[in-house]
Design a protein around this motif. Structure first.
Motif, PDB file in Angstrom:
ATOM      1  N   LYS A 261      79.384   8.538  74.720  1.00 39.74           N
ATOM      2  CA  LYS A 261      78.695   9.522  73.878  1.00 39.74           C
ATOM      3  C   LYS A 261      78.122   8.864  72.626  1.00 39.74           C
ATOM      4  CE  LYS A 261      79.276  14.081  71.852  1.00 39.74           C
ATOM      5  NZ  LYS A 261      80.168  15.238  71.717  1.00 39.74           N
TER       6      LYS A 261
ATOM      7  N   THR B 123      74.219   8.586  72.031  1.00 37.11           N
ATOM      8  CA  THR B 123      73.698   9.263  70.842  1.00 37.11           C
ATOM      9  C   THR B 123      72.840   8.312  70.007  1.00 37.11           C
ATOM     10  OG1 THR B 123      75.556  10.808  70.779  1.00 37.11           O
ATOM     11  CG2 THR B 123      74.356  10.465  68.715  1.00 37.11           C
TER      12      THR B 123
ATOM     13  N   SER C  86      69.659   7.694  71.757  1.00 39.68           N
ATOM     14  CA  SER C  86      68.791   8.862  71.670  1.00 39.68           C
ATOM     15  C   SER C  86      68.079   8.925  70.319  1.00 39.68           C
ATOM     16  CB  SER C  86      69.590  10.151  71.902  1.00 39.68           C
ATOM     17  OG  SER C  86      68.759  11.278  71.770  1.00 39.68           O
TER      18      SER C  86
ATOM     19  N   TYR D  47      72.447  12.185  76.390  1.00 38.08           N
ATOM     20  CA  TYR D  47      72.991  12.587  75.091  1.00 38.08           C
ATOM     21  C   TYR D  47      71.869  12.866  74.084  1.00 38.08           C
ATOM     22  CZ  TYR D  47      77.422  11.256  77.086  1.00 38.08           C
ATOM     23  OH  TYR D  47      78.529  11.189  77.890  1.00 38.08           O
ATOM     24  N   ASP D  48      70.800  13.497  74.569  1.00 41.67           N
ATOM     25  CA  ASP D  48      69.618  13.777  73.751  1.00 41.67           C
ATOM     26  C   ASP D  48      69.985  14.586  72.508  1.00 41.67           C
ATOM     27  OD1 ASP D  48      67.152  14.388  72.679  1.00 41.67           O
ATOM     28  OD2 ASP D  48      66.349  15.290  74.517  1.00 41.67           O
ATOM     29  N   VAL D  49      69.794  13.985  71.346  1.00 38.25           N
ATOM     30  CA  VAL D  49      70.157  14.638  70.075  1.00 38.25           C
ATOM     31  C   VAL D  49      69.221  15.787  69.718  1.00 38.25           C
ATOM     32  CG1 VAL D  49      71.300  12.587  69.147  1.00 38.25           C
ATOM     33  CG2 VAL D  49      68.872  12.970  68.663  1.00 38.25           C
TER      34      VAL D  49
ATOM     35  N   ALA E  26      72.805  20.117  70.620  1.00 40.87           N
ATOM     36  CA  ALA E  26      73.272  18.743  70.734  1.00 40.87           C
ATOM     37  C   ALA E  26      74.280  18.361  69.675  1.00 40.87           C
ATOM     38  CB  ALA E  26      72.090  17.771  70.678  1.00 40.87           C
TER      39      ALA E  26
ATOM     40  N   ASN F 107      70.732  15.210  63.560  1.00 44.53           N
ATOM     41  CA  ASN F 107      71.510  15.636  64.717  1.00 44.53           C
ATOM     42  C   ASN F 107      72.409  14.517  65.230  1.00 44.53           C
ATOM     43  OD1 ASN F 107      70.284  18.125  64.591  1.00 44.53           O
ATOM     44  ND2 ASN F 107      68.998  17.828  66.386  1.00 44.53           N
ATOM     45  N   GLY F 108      71.887  13.303  65.279  1.00 46.11           N
ATOM     46  CA  GLY F 108      72.685  12.171  65.757  1.00 46.11           C
ATOM     47  C   GLY F 108      73.903  11.916  64.895  1.00 46.11           C
TER      48      GLY F 108
ATOM     49  N   VAL G 167      76.435  14.596  65.559  1.00 44.90           N
ATOM     50  CA  VAL G 167      77.130  14.369  66.838  1.00 44.90           C
ATOM     51  C   VAL G 167      78.206  13.304  66.664  1.00 44.90           C
ATOM     52  CG1 VAL G 167      76.866  13.436  69.175  1.00 44.90           C
ATOM     53  CG2 VAL G 167      75.254  15.144  68.327  1.00 44.90           C
ATOM     54  N   LEU G 168      77.877  12.216  65.975  1.00 46.02           N
ATOM     55  CA  LEU G 168      78.854  11.150  65.772  1.00 46.02           C
ATOM     56  C   LEU G 168      80.057  11.655  64.977  1.00 46.02           C
ATOM     57  CD1 LEU G 168      76.525   8.108  65.032  1.00 46.02           C
ATOM     58  CD2 LEU G 168      77.781   8.589  67.136  1.00 46.02           C
TER      59      LEU G 168
ATOM     60  N   SER H 113      82.320  13.918  66.954  1.00 50.41           N
ATOM     61  CA  SER H 113      83.057  13.273  68.048  1.00 50.41           C
ATOM     62  C   SER H 113      84.494  12.953  67.675  1.00 50.41           C
ATOM     63  CB  SER H 113      82.327  12.004  68.497  1.00 50.41           C
ATOM     64  OG  SER H 113      82.369  11.026  67.467  1.00 50.41           O
TER      65      SER H 113
END
Length: 144
Positions: free
Chosen positions: A23, A27, A30, A58-60, A65, A93-94, A97-98, A101
């Motif tokens: 992931k 990410t 992405s 894993y498109d941000v 997402a 967004n990335g 996501v990180l 996680s």
């Protein structure tokens, strides 16, 4: 070297399980896919078999997402992404996501550093630096 080799190495060196590592790598790829300027990113992905597929998985920029499930963070991401364009939205967004996680900044930094090292081996340091150089704020957000 393919993307699975990179995921395996990042997982081992950062001490993360495979699913989380996949992931994280997906990410970051992405974000690069959405933000890197010019055609260098397509050449970069061409040298790392499977990288583009993992970036798409894993498109941000896909709906939901960031995994925040709504709320203030989601609203801010939507407003900032819409106001500032896709490029900033992808980075916001990335990063979300990180952080979502469950990794701390030290783990994200270790994973990012190892990913960059492996990308340099696979795609060459010049091309890797060119792609990363077109997204300077990504390195800052990764603490690199």
């Amino acid at each position: 070297m393919d993307v699975q080799d990179i995921v395996n190495t990042v997982s081992q060196k950062a001490g993360l399980d495979q699913a989380v590592t996949e992931k994280v790598v997906g990410t970051i790829f992405s974000v690069l896919e959405h933000e890197a300027e010019g055609t260098s990113v397509s050449g970069f992905f061409a040298r790392i078999s499977g990288a583009d597929g993992l970036a798409q998985k894993y498109d941000v920029m896909a709906a939901g997402a960031a995994g925040s499930g709504g709320g203030l963070l989601s609203s801010l991401e939507g407003v900032l992404g819409g106001a500032l364009g896709e490029k900033t939205g992808a980075l916001i967004n990335g990063v979300a996501v990180l952080k979502a996680s469950g990794l701390d900044m030290a783990q994200i930094r270790q994973a990012g550093t190892t990913l960059i090292q492996q990308a340099e081996v696979a795609a060459g340091p010049e091309l890797t630096n060119e792609v990363l150089g077109s997204v300077p704020s990504l390195k800052a957000h990764l603490g690199l």
